[in-house]
Design an enzyme around this catalytic site. Structure first.
Site, PDB file in Angstrom:
ATOM      1  N   HIS A  17       0.842  -1.202   0.000  1.00 30.74           N
ATOM      2  CA  HIS A  17       0.000   0.000   0.000  1.00 30.74           C
ATOM      3  C   HIS A  17       0.875   1.250   0.000  1.00 30.74           C
ATOM      4  CE1 HIS A  17      -3.108  -2.559   2.359  1.00 30.74           C
ATOM      5  NE2 HIS A  17      -3.609  -2.383   1.134  1.00 30.74           N
ATOM      6  N   LYS A  41     -18.266  -5.590   8.289  1.00 28.07           N
ATOM      7  CA  LYS A  41     -17.050  -6.364   8.568  1.00 28.07           C
ATOM      8  C   LYS A  41     -16.370  -5.813   9.806  1.00 28.07           C
ATOM      9  CE  LYS A  41     -14.179  -7.670   5.246  1.00 28.07           C
ATOM     10  NZ  LYS A  41     -13.315  -7.574   4.074  1.00 28.07           N
ATOM     11  N   ARG A  90      -1.976  -6.038  -8.508  1.00 28.19           N
ATOM     12  CA  ARG A  90      -1.001  -7.090  -8.218  1.00 28.19           C
ATOM     13  C   ARG A  90      -0.993  -8.149  -9.303  1.00 28.19           C
ATOM     14  NH1 ARG A  90      -3.514  -8.182  -2.427  1.00 28.19           N
ATOM     15  NH2 ARG A  90      -5.261  -8.124  -3.840  1.00 28.19           N
ATOM     16  N   SER A 127      -3.333  -7.369   3.073  1.00 28.24           N
ATOM     17  CA  SER A 127      -3.509  -7.214   4.517  1.00 28.24           C
ATOM     18  C   SER A 127      -3.967  -8.522   5.151  1.00 28.24           C
ATOM     19  CB  SER A 127      -4.531  -6.117   4.815  1.00 28.24           C
ATOM     20  OG  SER A 127      -4.061  -4.870   4.387  1.00 28.24           O
TER      21      SER A 127
END
Length: 159
Positions: A17, A41, A90, A127
């Site tokens: 990040h 969440k 990614r 993460s």
């Protein structure tokens, strides 16, 4: 003033990040890091903790602002006159999802999305993966800034 936003949940922020934020900070006069609030969440870190960690690890850039947001990212952008979203990619699987989001955001508001290829060093990093490895006692010191490592270790190993 050229503005952009780097959105995400950042639970916690990783070196991947940070790489994208740093690169955006060299291209734009002002970069907002928008920390997404998802009430469905439960994150490892509370929103305020994430914001504090991100502010600490991006302080050296001087042109990065960190704020929470809830709702549509395009509304966040409109309220702050931000014409561009910067997203790291990614893998091809990221592109599939992010392209749909970029097209929707552009259709809703005209906000452009710029895709930045992730540094190969961090191409596998997320993460979730950092939290999982750290929870099992694995060494993630090379994947997160020192401040984040301290917070992560403290949170996961409160015994």
């Amino acid at each position: 003033m050229r503005r952009a936003v780097c959105p995400g949940s950042f639970d916690p922020i990783t070196n991947g990040h940070l790489d994208i934020i740093a690169r955006a900070s060299r291209l734009y006069d002002e970069v907002y890091v928008a920390v997404m609030i998802n009430q469905s969440k439960k994150g490892l870190f509370e929103i305020e903790e994430r914001i504090d960690l991100i502010r600490r690890v991006t302080a050296e850039y001087g042109n990065v602002r960190v704020e929470a947001f809830h709702g549509l990212l395009v509304d966040f952008c409109k309220q702050r006159e931000i014409p561009a979203i910067v997203k790291g990619l990614r893998a091809v699987s990221d592109f599939d999802y992010e392209l749909q989001m970029a097209q929707m955001n552009n259709g809703l508001s005209g906000v452009e999305t710029l895709f930045v290829p992730t540094n190969p060093t961090y191409s596998f990093l997320s993460s979730s993966l950092v939290k999982e490895v750290a929870a099992w006692g694995g060494d993630v010191s090379h994947l997160v800034p020192p401040e984040v490592l301290t917070a992560l270790t403290g949170r996961l190993h409160k015994d």
